[in-house]
Write an enzyme that holds these catalytic residues in place. Structure first.
Site, PDB file in Angstrom:
ATOM      1  N   LEU A 113       5.529 -24.053  -0.834  1.00 16.33           N
ATOM      2  CA  LEU A 113       6.091 -25.397  -0.980  1.00 16.33           C
ATOM      3  C   LEU A 113       7.216 -25.474   0.050  1.00 16.33           C
ATOM      4  CD1 LEU A 113       6.979 -27.363  -4.191  1.00 16.33           C
ATOM      5  CD2 LEU A 113       8.615 -27.202  -2.324  1.00 16.33           C
ATOM      6  N   ASP A 125     -10.944 -19.349  -3.316  1.00 11.24           N
ATOM      7  CA  ASP A 125      -9.904 -20.278  -3.754  1.00 11.24           C
ATOM      8  C   ASP A 125     -10.466 -21.691  -3.732  1.00 11.24           C
ATOM      9  OD1 ASP A 125      -7.615 -21.330  -4.700  1.00 11.24           O
ATOM     10  OD2 ASP A 125      -6.308 -20.539  -3.145  1.00 11.24           O
ATOM     11  N   MET A 155       4.817 -20.203   7.505  1.00  7.94           N
ATOM     12  CA  MET A 155       6.244 -20.248   7.208  1.00  7.94           C
ATOM     13  C   MET A 155       7.053 -20.288   8.510  1.00  7.94           C
ATOM     14  SD  MET A 155       8.318 -17.309   5.180  1.00  7.94           S
ATOM     15  CE  MET A 155       7.661 -16.017   6.203  1.00  7.94           C
ATOM     16  N   HIS A 170      -9.347 -28.055   1.373  1.00  4.33           N
ATOM     17  CA  HIS A 170     -10.026 -27.500   2.542  1.00  4.33           C
ATOM     18  C   HIS A 170     -10.971 -26.348   2.192  1.00  4.33           C
ATOM     19  CE1 HIS A 170      -5.713 -25.762   3.038  1.00  4.33           C
ATOM     20  NE2 HIS A 170      -6.404 -24.876   2.393  1.00  4.33           N
ATOM     21  N   PRO A 204      -1.274 -27.521   7.184  1.00  2.00           N
ATOM     22  CA  PRO A 204      -0.073 -26.707   6.974  1.00  2.00           C
ATOM     23  C   PRO A 204       0.104 -25.681   8.082  1.00  2.00           C
ATOM     24  CG  PRO A 204      -1.869 -25.908   5.588  1.00  2.00           C
ATOM     25  CD  PRO A 204      -2.400 -27.099   6.335  1.00  2.00           C
ATOM     26  N   GLY A 205       1.346 -25.548   8.557  1.00  5.07           N
ATOM     27  CA  GLY A 205       1.642 -24.454   9.478  1.00  5.07           C
ATOM     28  C   GLY A 205       1.922 -23.209   8.670  1.00  5.07           C
ATOM     29  N   HIS A 227      -8.241 -26.965   9.380  1.00  2.00           N
ATOM     30  CA  HIS A 227      -7.399 -26.868   8.168  1.00  2.00           C
ATOM     31  C   HIS A 227      -6.090 -26.135   8.416  1.00  2.00           C
ATOM     32  CE1 HIS A 227      -8.084 -22.623   7.719  1.00  2.00           C
ATOM     33  NE2 HIS A 227      -7.647 -22.583   6.499  1.00  2.00           N
TER      34      HIS A 227
END
Lengths: 481, 137
Positions: free
Chosen positions: A206, A95, A381, A329, A378-379, A404
C-alpha cells in the site's frame, strides 16, 4: 528455429519453435525487453503455451514478459470455448484476482501532504494488516466468507464498508459473474477466512503516492487526477483462498491429464476443456477467489480512508478519497472477440497482464466510456507507478490486454547482498520516501534495484498501441509486508 | 536427519534441491526446507500432527506432501518443530509433523503461496533419491 521480427516492437515465434505448437507466439517488446526475455527463457514459455488445445490467434506476451511457472508472467492466451478450448489454472496463477486499486484525493502534496506524511505512514503502518501468515482487518464466519465469495463488494458494502460508488469503479462492478463458493475447498476457506483486509507479503504494498507528471490532461481530468495530488495505490490479491484454490485445481487436473491425452511440455500447464465438470468447478472457485481479492482491496481502502481521516482531521469524503479504478492482472474471463470477421466466445487467460478496454466499450463505467479503461501499473517499492488507458487497437493486438508491471531482475539473495535493509531504509528516506515499520532484514529483497523499471514497459505498450500513458506517480510513503 | 536440502534461487524463482537415501528422507528434507524458507522452522518439542497423502507418482507425492505442510503453517499459524516420515512409497506416504504456536513477533521469511509442478523432478539415483521442486512466492 529463430524468433522473427515483425516490426520494431513485435516478435513472432513460428509454429515449430517448440514441438506441438498450435498457433505462433507473439511478443510485444523493445529490443532490450526482448533480450531479457530471451535470456531468462521466458520466450520458450510463450511457445509452450501455444501447445494448449483450442488456443486461438497467438500465444501472446506483453512487454513485461518474464519467466514464470508454466505460463510466462505477462502472458495472454485465449482459447475458443466452442472448439474444445481449455482452461489452465496455471494460466491464471496462484494469486487469483491479484490486482491494483488506485484512490485519488483532494490533498495537495505541497500544501498539506508533505507535512503530514510521517504521521500518515505511521498510522497506516499501525493499522494495515500485513506480513507472512498475517490475519486481516475482518475475521469472517464461514457463512460470511461464502457471502464474500458469492457477492464480492456486495458483501462489504452491505456491512457499511466503503462507498456505493466504489463498486461502479471496480472491474465487473466488484463481482465476477459465476462464483461458486461450494467449489472452494474447506482448506482454501480455512486459509482465507481470517485474511480479508490484509496485504500479504512479497511485492504487495500500500503506497501513498504523488502524481508527478500528467501526460494526457483530458484523461487525467476524467479520472480526477492532477499534478501534485496525493493518491493511494493498493496492490494485493486473494491471499490464501486463491493460493489454495489454484493448488487444489492443479492437483485435480494433473490427475486427469492422462485420460485427456494432451501432450504438454510443462506439467504446470495442466488444463481441461472448458465444458468439463472439473473446469466448471475450477472456474467457479476462480470467480469466488477473484471476488475475495476485490473485497480484500476494498477493505484495505477502507482502512486507508480511516487513516487519512484520522491524520488530516477531515472525513474521507471531504478529502475526496474516491476510487479511480480497481483492476485484476491474474484472471481468466469469458469474453467475446472478433477473429477473422467472426465473433467468438473465448476464455482469455491473463497471467500478469491487465484487461485494457478501449474507448466506447459497453462494459466500461459511464465515466470512462470516452477515454477507455483505466489500467493501473504498480512500480516496485521506491519507483514510479503509472496510470494508463486501454486503446481500441489492443482488441486486435492482444484480446484487449496490456502489461501489469515490471518484474524482478535480481534474485532475493543478490538483492540482500547488495544492501542491508536498514541502509536501504535510510537511502529511501534520503529520496523522500517514508517507510512504515517492516522486517528490515528482509526489506532489501524488495529493493527498487531488484526490479526492472516499469517506464520502459509502459512506453513500449504505448508504442505498440496497447495502452496510453495518462500519469506517472512517485511513492512518498510505503507500507509493505 | 538423513539427506540434505539446498535452496535454489534464480531471479524470481525459489525452489528446493533435495537428496536422500530414500523417498522418506526426501519428504523430511522438503519439510524442513519449506519451513526454513517461510521462516517457521523452530526445531524442538511440538504437538504431533499426522499427515497422509495418496498421489499418482513421486512428483505429485512431493507436491501434495508440501501442500499439507504449507497448510498447517498458513491456515493455523503454526511453526514447525520436527518431522518424521514413517513410510513413503511412490504413490503414498504417511508420517508426523510436529508443530507449535508461532507466538508474537515478525516472521523473517518469504511468503510461499503454493507448491508448483513446474520443472518438478523426483527420481532415483545411484546413491538414493534426488528431487527439485519450485515454490510460488
Amino acid at each position: 528455429m529463430e524468433p522473427r521480427r515483425i516490426d520494431e516492437h513485435t516478435w513472432e515465434l513460428p509454429i515449430g519453435y517448440v514441438e506441438g505448437m498450435r498457433v505462433p507466439g507473439r511478443i510485444y517488446a523493445s529490443d532490450k525487453l526482448f533480450d531479457r526475455a530471451r535470456e531468462d527463457r521466458a520466450i520458450e514459455q510463450v511457445a509452450n503455451v501455444a501447445t494448449l488445445p483450442g488456443i486461438i490467434g497467438y500465444s501472446l506476451a506483453m512487454p513485461d514478459i518474464h519467466w514464470g511457472y508454466g505460463f510466462p508472467i505477462g502472458g495472454v492466451a485465449a482459447t475458443d470455448v466452442d472448439a474444445g478450448g481449455v482452461v489452465s489454472p496455471g494460466g491464471v496463477g496462484f494469486d487469483i484476482g491479484c490486482g491494483v486499486r488506485l484512490l485519488r484525493s483532494e490533498v495537495s502534496w505541497q500544501t498539506e501532504g508533505r507535512e503530514r506524511i510521517r504521521d500518515l505512514v505511521a498510522e497506516l503502518g499501525k493499522r494495515v494488516p500485513r506480513g507472512v501468515g498475517g490475519g486481516g482487518y475482518m475475521r469472517l464466519s464461514r457463512d460470511e466468507l461464502d457471502r464474500v465469495l458469492r457477492d464480492g463488494l456486495g458483501f462489504t458494502l452491505g456491512r457499511g464498508i466503503g462507498w456505493d460508488a466504489d463498486a461502479e469503479l471496480t472491474e465487473d462492478r466488484g463481482r465476477l459473474p459465476h462464483p461458486d463458493p461450494e467449489a472452494v475447498s474447506e482448506r482454501a476457506k480455512a486459509r482465507g477466512a481470517p485474511q480479508l483486509g490484509s496485504l500479504g507479503a512479497g511485492n504487495h504494498f500500500l503506497e501513498v503516492q504523488v502524481v508527478d507528471e500528467v501526460r494526457d490532461a483530458a484523461a487525467a481530468e476524467v479520472m480526477g487526477l492532477f499534478e501534485g495530488q496525493v493518491c493511494v495505490m493498493i496492490h494485493s490479491g486473494s491471499r490464501g483462498i486463491g493460493h489454495q484454490s489454484c493448488q487444489d485445481a492443479l492437483r485435480t487436473i494433473d490427475r486427469l491429464m492422462p485420460s485427456l491425452g494432451y501432450r504438454l511440455p510443462d506439467r504446470q500447464l495442466a488444463c481441461v476443456p472448458v465444458d468439463h465438470p472439473e473446469a466448471r468447478s475450477y472456474l467457479g472457485a476462480m470467480d469466488a477467489a477473484g471476488n475475495f481479492a476485490r473485497a480484500n482491496r476494498h477493505v484495505l481502502s477502507h482502512v486507508a480512508r480511516e487513516c487519512f481521516a484520522a491524520v488530516f482531521g477531515r472525513s474521507a469524503r471531504d478529502l475526496g478519497l474516491e476510487v479511480v479504478y480497481d483492476v485484476a492482472h491474474n484472471l481468466a474471463k469469458f469474453e467475446e472477440h472478433t477473429i477473422d470477421g467472426r465473433t467468438r466466445r473465448l476464455c482469455v487467460h491473463r497471467k500478469g497482464a491487465t484487461r485494457a478496454l478501449g474507448p466506447g466499450h459497453p462494459e466500461l463505467p459511464e465515466r470512462y466510456r470516452d477515454i477507455g479503461q483505466p489500467v493501473i501499473i504498480p512500480g516496485s517499492m521506491g519507483s514510479a507507478s503509472f496510470v494508463l488507458t486501454g486503446r481500441a487497437e489492443a482488441e486486435a493486438l492482444a484480446f484487449a490486454s496490456t502489461c501489469h508491471g515490471a518484474g524482478r531482475q535480481m534474485s532475493r539473495t543478490q538483492a540482500k547482498k547488495k544492501m542491508r535493509g536498514e541502509d536501504l531504509k535510510a537511502e529511501l528516506e534520503r529520496q523522500g520516501i517514508v517507510l512504515a515499520r517492516s522486517q528490515w532484514k528482509l526489506l532489501s529483497e524488495e529493493a527498487p534495484y531488484a526490479y526492472k523499471d516499469a517506464s520502459e514497459v509502459v512506453e513500449t505498450c504505448e508504442a505498440v498501441g496497447l495502452s496510453s500513458v495518462v500519469a506517472r506517480l512517485r511513492p512518498v510513503g510505503v507500507v509493505k509486508g | 536427519m538423513r539427506g540434505s536440502f539446498e535452496v535454489l534461487e534464480h531471479t524470481a524463482d525459489i525452489g528446493l534441491r533435495l537428496t536422500g537415501p530414500d523417498l522418506a528422507a526426501i519428504l523430511e528434507q522438503a519439510t524442513v526446507g519449506l519451513a526454513t524458507i517461510v521462516g517457521v522452522w523452530r526445531p524442538g518439542d511440538g504437538e504431533p500432527r499426522a499427515l497422509s497423502v495418496h498421489s499418482e507418482d513421486p512428483g505429485a507425492l512431493l507436491v501434495d506432501w508440501l501442500d499439507q505442510v504449507l497448510y498447517l503453517h498458513d491456515a493455523e499459524g503454526l511453526a514447525l518443530t520436527g518431522v518424521e516420515v514413517a513410510e513413503a512409497l511412490p504413490d503414498r506416504a504417511h508420517g508426523t509433523v510436529h508443530v507449535a504456536p508461532l507466538g508474537d513477533g515478525d516472521i523473517e521469511g518469504i511468503q510461499v503461496k503454493a507448491i508448483t509442478y513446474h520443472r518438478l523432478i523426483v527420481e532415483r539415483t545411484e546413491h538414493g533419491w534426488r528431487a527439485e521442486v519450485y515454490l510460488d512466492v
